[in-house]
Write a protein that holds these residues in place. Structure first.
Motif, mmCIF file in Angstrom:
data_model
loop_
_atom_site.group_PDB
_atom_site.id
_atom_site.type_symbol
_atom_site.label_atom_id
_atom_site.label_comp_id
_atom_site.label_asym_id
_atom_site.label_seq_id
_atom_site.Cartn_x
_atom_site.Cartn_y
_atom_site.Cartn_z
ATOM 1 N N ASN A 1 0.603 -1.205 -0.549
ATOM 2 C CA ASN A 1 -0.190 -0.253 -0.209
ATOM 3 C C ASN A 1 0.881 0.886 0.121
ATOM 4 N N TYR A 2 0.188 2.312 -0.464
ATOM 5 C CA TYR A 2 1.282 3.114 -0.778
ATOM 6 C C TYR A 2 0.316 4.475 -0.241
ATOM 7 N N GLU A 3 1.328 5.718 0.768
ATOM 8 C CA GLU A 3 0.656 7.080 0.856
ATOM 9 C C GLU A 3 0.691 7.667 0.178
ATOM 10 N N SER A 4 1.274 8.065 -1.061
ATOM 11 C CA SER A 4 1.218 9.071 -2.250
ATOM 12 C C SER A 4 1.978 7.918 -3.275
ATOM 13 N N TYR A 5 1.091 8.024 -4.491
ATOM 14 C CA TYR A 5 1.640 7.099 -5.490
ATOM 15 C C TYR A 5 2.318 8.387 -6.415
ATOM 16 N N ASP A 6 3.301 7.790 -7.575
ATOM 17 C CA ASP A 6 4.260 8.130 -8.097
ATOM 18 C C ASP A 6 5.056 7.159 -8.990
ATOM 19 N N SER A 7 4.346 7.418 -10.013
ATOM 20 C CA SER A 7 4.685 6.120 -11.521
ATOM 21 C C SER A 7 6.223 5.861 -11.423
ATOM 22 N N TYR A 8 6.966 6.532 -10.988
ATOM 23 C CA TYR A 8 8.577 7.150 -11.340
ATOM 24 C C TYR A 8 9.027 6.582 -10.221
ATOM 25 N N GLY A 9 8.397 5.506 -9.340
ATOM 26 C CA GLY A 9 8.921 5.679 -7.863
ATOM 27 C C GLY A 9 10.129 4.366 -7.977
ATOM 28 N N ASP A 10 10.504 4.331 -6.320
ATOM 29 C CA ASP A 10 11.358 3.278 -6.263
ATOM 30 C C ASP A 10 10.483 1.985 -6.458
ATOM 31 N N HIS A 11 9.448 2.050 -6.554
ATOM 32 C CA HIS A 11 8.465 0.829 -6.525
ATOM 33 C C HIS A 11 8.952 -0.389 -7.572
ATOM 34 N N GLY A 12 9.693 0.357 -8.600
ATOM 35 C CA GLY A 12 9.799 0.247 -9.910
ATOM 36 C C GLY A 12 8.673 -0.805 -10.962
ATOM 37 N N LEU A 13 7.804 0.434 -10.046
ATOM 38 C CA LEU A 13 5.794 -0.563 -11.316
ATOM 39 C C LEU A 13 5.264 0.919 -12.120
ATOM 40 N N GLU A 14 6.298 1.303 -12.788
ATOM 41 C CA GLU A 14 5.588 2.541 -14.035
ATOM 42 C C GLU A 14 4.475 1.848 -14.827
ATOM 43 N N TYR A 15 4.431 3.161 -14.588
ATOM 44 C CA TYR A 15 2.447 3.368 -14.915
ATOM 45 C C TYR A 15 2.639 2.931 -16.218
ATOM 46 N N VAL A 16 2.365 1.953 -17.999
ATOM 47 C CA VAL A 16 2.274 1.909 -19.066
ATOM 48 C C VAL A 16 1.450 2.828 -19.327
ATOM 49 N N ILE A 17 1.559 4.080 -20.503
ATOM 50 C CA ILE A 17 0.641 4.544 -20.922
ATOM 51 C C ILE A 17 -0.889 4.138 -21.719
ATOM 52 N N ARG A 18 -1.775 4.556 -22.184
ATOM 53 C CA ARG A 18 -2.631 4.111 -22.894
ATOM 54 C C ARG A 18 -2.675 3.850 -24.037
ATOM 55 N N GLU A 19 -2.231 4.583 -25.053
ATOM 56 C CA GLU A 19 -0.926 4.760 -25.870
ATOM 57 C C GLU A 19 -0.213 3.325 -26.441
ATOM 58 N N ALA A 20 0.456 3.358 -25.541
ATOM 59 C CA ALA A 20 1.913 2.298 -25.634
ATOM 60 C C ALA A 20 0.746 0.595 -24.911
ATOM 61 N N ARG A 21 -0.059 0.938 -24.916
ATOM 62 C CA ARG A 21 -0.810 -0.792 -24.514
ATOM 63 C C ARG A 21 -1.415 -1.930 -26.098
ATOM 64 N N ASP A 22 -0.773 -2.844 -26.236
ATOM 65 C CA ASP A 22 -1.100 -3.445 -26.986
ATOM 66 C C ASP A 22 -2.672 -3.808 -27.569
#
Length: 156
Positions: A135-156
């Protein structure tokens, strides 16, 4: 006009922030930084690393985010973008103001520490294991969790 609390990819510095100020989507004004008064699990899930706020009050963290004043056109766009009602539902929640910046016409400026309400997009359905994810208190796509958001335009 409505107040909307964003906690994920629509925040400043995040991959979908530009959508908040695309005039084709409607009008938006930044009002304040804030956090939920109740704790909620904020998890990153799916193969696209999407942030989801789970409707399990009392678990997780007081989630950090931003309050925006939006017109009806933007609210309609956000509902479609967040896939209401299949993926998320728009729910009114209480928030504690951290810093009020906006000068919304006809509105009283809220002080730090005051309580206000805004709509937030909460996940309607999720996998059984999601509440046990980090669980996260604050979301950051580029955070230390290593789970960068996949933008819709780049999805298969």
């Amino acid at each position: 006009m409505a107040h909307v609390f964003v906690y994920g990819t629509l925040k400043k510095g995040q991959p979908n922030f530009y959508r908040m100020f695309d005039r084709a989507n409607g009008k938006t004004e930044f009002l304040a930084s804030a956090c939920t008064t109740q704790k909620y699990p904020l998890v990153i899930a799916s193969k696209y690393n999407i942030p989801f706020l789970l409707n399990i009050p009392g678990q997780g963290h007081r989630v950090q985010g931003e309050i925006y004043k939006v017109d009806y056109q933007m609210l309609k766009f956000l509902d479609a973008f967040e896939k209401v009602p299949t993926m998320y539902q728009r729910t009114l929640v209480e928030l504690e103001v951290k810093e009020w910046v906006g000068e919304a016409e006809g509105e009283e400026r809220a002080s730090a520490g005051s309580i206000t309400k805004a709509f937030v997009y909460i996940a309607t359905e999720y996998q059984p294991d999601w509440p046990s994810r980090p669980n996260y208190e604050s979301y950051d796509s580029y955070g230390d969790h290593g789970l960068e958001y996949v933008i819709r335009e780049a999805r298969d």
